[in-house]
Design a protein around this motif. Structure first.
Motif, mmCIF file in Angstrom:
data_model
loop_
_atom_site.group_PDB
_atom_site.id
_atom_site.type_symbol
_atom_site.label_atom_id
_atom_site.label_comp_id
_atom_site.label_asym_id
_atom_site.label_seq_id
_atom_site.Cartn_x
_atom_site.Cartn_y
_atom_site.Cartn_z
ATOM 1 N N LYS A 207 -2.207 13.526 -2.179
ATOM 2 C CA LYS A 207 -2.304 13.987 -3.568
ATOM 3 C C LYS A 207 -1.653 12.989 -4.524
ATOM 4 N N GLU A 208 -0.498 12.461 -4.123
ATOM 5 C CA GLU A 208 0.218 11.495 -4.963
ATOM 6 C C GLU A 208 -0.551 10.187 -5.077
ATOM 7 N N LEU A 209 -1.161 9.752 -3.985
ATOM 8 C CA LEU A 209 -1.989 8.533 -4.040
ATOM 9 C C LEU A 209 -3.153 8.712 -5.012
ATOM 10 N N ARG A 210 -3.825 9.844 -4.921
ATOM 11 C CA ARG A 210 -4.961 10.120 -5.800
ATOM 12 C C ARG A 210 -4.541 10.138 -7.275
ATOM 13 N N GLN A 211 -3.359 10.725 -7.524
ATOM 14 C CA GLN A 211 -2.858 10.778 -8.897
ATOM 15 C C GLN A 211 -2.580 9.384 -9.455
ATOM 16 N N LYS A 212 -2.289 8.432 -8.569
ATOM 17 C CA LYS A 212 -2.034 7.056 -8.996
ATOM 18 C C LYS A 212 -3.319 6.231 -9.084
ATOM 19 N N GLY A 213 -4.464 6.860 -8.827
ATOM 20 C CA GLY A 213 -5.729 6.159 -8.922
ATOM 21 C C GLY A 213 -6.081 5.338 -7.694
ATOM 22 N N ILE A 214 -5.398 5.600 -6.576
ATOM 23 C CA ILE A 214 -5.683 4.881 -5.331
ATOM 24 C C ILE A 214 -6.736 5.658 -4.550
ATOM 25 N N PHE A 215 -7.787 4.973 -4.105
ATOM 26 C CA PHE A 215 -8.809 5.614 -3.291
ATOM 27 C C PHE A 215 -8.207 6.026 -1.943
ATOM 28 N N VAL A 216 -8.662 7.158 -1.417
ATOM 29 C CA VAL A 216 -8.193 7.624 -0.112
ATOM 30 C C VAL A 216 -9.398 8.005 0.736
ATOM 31 N N GLY A 217 -9.441 7.506 1.980
ATOM 32 C CA GLY A 217 -10.598 7.776 2.829
ATOM 33 C C GLY A 217 -10.243 7.929 4.292
ATOM 34 N N ILE A 218 -11.249 8.325 5.062
ATOM 35 C CA ILE A 218 -11.155 8.476 6.506
ATOM 36 C C ILE A 218 -11.929 7.342 7.163
ATOM 37 N N ALA A 219 -11.414 6.827 8.275
ATOM 38 C CA ALA A 219 -12.142 5.863 9.096
ATOM 39 C C ALA A 219 -12.017 6.330 10.538
ATOM 40 N N PRO B 164 -15.650 18.504 5.967
ATOM 41 C CA PRO B 164 -14.678 19.530 5.569
ATOM 42 C C PRO B 164 -13.301 18.951 5.244
ATOM 43 N N LEU B 165 -12.916 17.877 5.946
ATOM 44 C CA LEU B 165 -11.636 17.236 5.651
ATOM 45 C C LEU B 165 -11.640 16.583 4.278
ATOM 46 N N LEU B 166 -12.736 15.922 3.935
ATOM 47 C CA LEU B 166 -12.836 15.314 2.613
ATOM 48 C C LEU B 166 -12.633 16.363 1.524
ATOM 49 N N GLU B 167 -13.282 17.500 1.715
ATOM 50 C CA GLU B 167 -13.186 18.566 0.723
ATOM 51 C C GLU B 167 -11.790 19.185 0.718
ATOM 52 N N ASP B 168 -11.235 19.419 1.897
ATOM 53 C CA ASP B 168 -9.937 20.060 2.009
ATOM 54 C C ASP B 168 -8.830 19.189 1.419
ATOM 55 N N LEU B 169 -8.866 17.888 1.716
ATOM 56 C CA LEU B 169 -7.815 16.975 1.283
ATOM 57 C C LEU B 169 -8.158 16.240 -0.007
ATOM 58 N N MET C 76 -10.430 13.896 -0.636
ATOM 59 C CA MET C 76 -10.542 12.455 -0.402
ATOM 60 C C MET C 76 -11.815 11.904 -1.029
ATOM 61 N N ASP C 77 -11.879 10.576 -1.098
ATOM 62 C CA ASP C 77 -12.992 9.932 -1.798
ATOM 63 C C ASP C 77 -14.193 9.635 -0.910
ATOM 64 N N PHE C 78 -13.962 9.215 0.330
ATOM 65 C CA PHE C 78 -15.082 8.818 1.179
ATOM 66 C C PHE C 78 -14.662 8.801 2.653
ATOM 67 N N ALA C 79 -15.678 8.665 3.509
ATOM 68 C CA ALA C 79 -15.421 8.645 4.954
ATOM 69 C C ALA C 79 -16.295 7.608 5.631
ATOM 70 N N VAL C 80 -15.666 6.801 6.480
ATOM 71 C CA VAL C 80 -16.361 5.886 7.382
ATOM 72 C C VAL C 80 -16.391 6.587 8.728
ATOM 73 N N THR C 81 -17.556 7.056 9.156
ATOM 74 C CA THR C 81 -17.646 7.835 10.390
ATOM 75 C C THR C 81 -18.478 7.106 11.436
ATOM 76 N N TYR C 82 -18.433 7.637 12.661
ATOM 77 C CA TYR C 82 -19.104 6.991 13.798
ATOM 78 C C TYR C 82 -18.789 5.495 13.824
ATOM 79 N N ASN C 83 -17.509 5.166 13.584
ATOM 80 C CA ASN C 83 -17.035 3.777 13.662
ATOM 81 C C ASN C 83 -17.826 2.840 12.751
ATOM 82 N N GLY C 84 -18.186 3.317 11.557
ATOM 83 C CA GLY C 84 -18.864 2.471 10.578
ATOM 84 C C GLY C 84 -20.356 2.655 10.508
#
Length: 462
Positions: free
Chosen positions: A30-42, A52-57, A59-67
């Motif tokens: 939450k603090e990272l997002r407030q500072k304008g830093i992108f947050v994602g899953i890889a 569901p994690l993107l929505e719950d947390l 977050m901005d984006f997800a890199v899934t299935y190893n890219g």
């Protein structure tokens, strides 16, 4: 310091060993997002698990299935299905070598139940329990969470749905053989038991680079967190590669910085080390409920810390907790049938109906309370019902609870720490646990004692 984006691996990194996301991590995101830093899953997991994690947390984006599949909550940024010819070759190889294999689609994982990365204890039980009339789990017993589904390789290969990643059971010794057999694929792994298979030239780092091109940040402006083999390239190629304290030695070797474990606020501590967030540890509280304090002791050992501020369980973590309870409910029903499969099946079907009734009832009610109040009310009601069942059974739980607590605390290994299965994340038991700590015999002895005392009282009063 110019950090524009932060990416997290999931298992062993964003997730604690009990499959939750630490409160300190949630606050940090939450603090990272407030500072304008992108947050994602890889992650090596698929989009159906990550969304569901993107929505719950938030977050901005997800890199899934190893890219192989990259998306935001609003759009697909990149998808790269496996070549049909290669896929057919994989299916034949798996069949000939009797290897369990699963195929990752945009909507989930098809194939071997051993390799369904999106399945948890909750998902495994609900898939057999909740849809009316579909339970086959009862016939296989509820002692084991993993559903054993043999892959139908030829049928899987002929599916019209795009396949983005293949997952196959394979030991470390088999890695070189697989890589030689499939030079067009990258063989990587996030656990000791299976490999992920994706095209050469793709990976988490390449996925992050694609997002950078889209959202205007460079790899040297990225901080990545990871713990496993499939995180090495990502950590080595980004500006700041952070290895978790529980990471593999080869991951720590290439890391820019090694933080604490996933159970001990490792993410928050690393972000605070680099000045991206503020982090402090709260003091523990002690309850008047001694049984609560004993369970808190267990979780503090398992998680490396304890939750000191009341919080709401987010949907995914609430699902995990419900899954643990469902397993015990099914064990309770099974014990009532005295190994009679027909009676057990009937009770399971009744459970389906009860769940459906409960869903309808909950949906029909007005819920004016806040989420935390609603969750705590339900949890305490469950506790009350459990005590009620013990009352109706005529059983004093005090010594039995102590036996179960002692057994759980006995899962600490000689190194003074708990160990977890890298795939299922279940707590592992030391080699001598059954002999020294298994509670069943103690429970039976205590129950026998209570029955003798009760019988003596009855006789004296007659």
């Amino acid at each position: 310091m110019d950090i524009r984006a932060v990416f997290f691996d999931l298992d062993g990194t964003l997730f604690t060993s009990t499959r939750g996301v630490a409160a300190s991590t949630r606050k940090a995101i939450k603090e990272l997002r407030q500072k304008g830093i992108f947050v994602g899953i890889a992650t090596g997991r698929g989009p159906a698990f990550a969304m569901p994690l993107l929505e719950d947390l938030d977050m901005d984006f997800a890199v899934t299935y190893n890219g192989q599949y990259i998306f935001t909550p609003k759009e697909i940024i990149y998808d790269n299905p496996l070549d049909k010819k290669t896929l057919k070759k994989l299916m034949n190889y798996a069949t000939q070598n009797h290897s369990d294999i699963s195929l990752g689609t945009a909507h989930g994982v098809n194939g071997s139940g051993l390799l369904k990365f999106g399945e948890t204890r909750l998902a495994g039980f609900l898939s057999g329990l909740l849809p009316n009339g579909t339970s086959g789990v009862a016939r296989n017993g509820f002692k084991h969470v993993v559903r054993r589904i043999l892959p139908q390789n030829s049928q899987l290969a002929d599916e019209d749905e795009a396949i983005y990643q293949a997952m196959m059971v394979a030991t470390h010794d088999e890695t070189d053989k697989l890589q030689a057999e499939f030079p067009e694929l990258l063989v990587t792994r996030s656990n000791p038991y299976s490999v992920d298979l994706i095209p050469v030239g793709v990976g988490k780092l390449q996925g992050i680079k694609r997002l950078g091109e889209r959202f205007d940040f460079e790899l040297n402006q990225v901080m990545c967190f990871g713990d496993s083999e499939n995180d090495i390239t990502m950590l080595a190629g980004s500006g700041y590669g952070i290895a978790m304290g529980n990471a593999l030695p080869e991951v720590k070797k290439i890391a820019t910085y090694i933080t604490d474990t996933n159970n001990q606020d490792g993410i928050a501590k690393a972000l605070a080390y680099y000045g991206l967030i503020r982090f402090s540890v709260e003091k523990d509280f002690i309850s008047k409920d001694e049984n609560f304090n004993k369970v808190k002791e267990f979780h503090k050992v398992m998680d490396g810390k304890s939750q000191e501020i009341p919080r709401v369980f987010p949907p995914m973590e609430a699902g995990f907790r419900a899954g643990f309870k469902i397993e015990e409910i099914v064990e309770f029903l099974y014990a009532a049938t005295d190994d009679d499969d027909e009676k057990f099946e009937n009770l399971v079907q009744q459970l389906h109906q009860d769940v459906d009734k409960a869903v309808a009832k909950v949906r029909s009610k007005a819920h004016e309370e806040d989420a935390l109040t609603g969750q705590v009310d339900a949890m305490v009601d469950l506790l009350y019902f459990t005590y009620g069942s013990l009352v109706l059974a005529g059983v004093d739980p005090y010594e039995i609870f102590n036996a179960v607590h002692t057994a759980n605390m006995g899962k600490i290994f000689p190194d003074g720490r708990p160990h977890f299965d890298p795939v299922t994340h279940k707590v592992l038991k030391p080699q001598d646990w059954e002999e020294k700590f298994a509670p069943e015999n103690k429970i039976k002895k205590e129950l026998d004692r209570q029955k003798r005392v009760a019988a003596k009282k009855t006789k004296n009063n007659s």
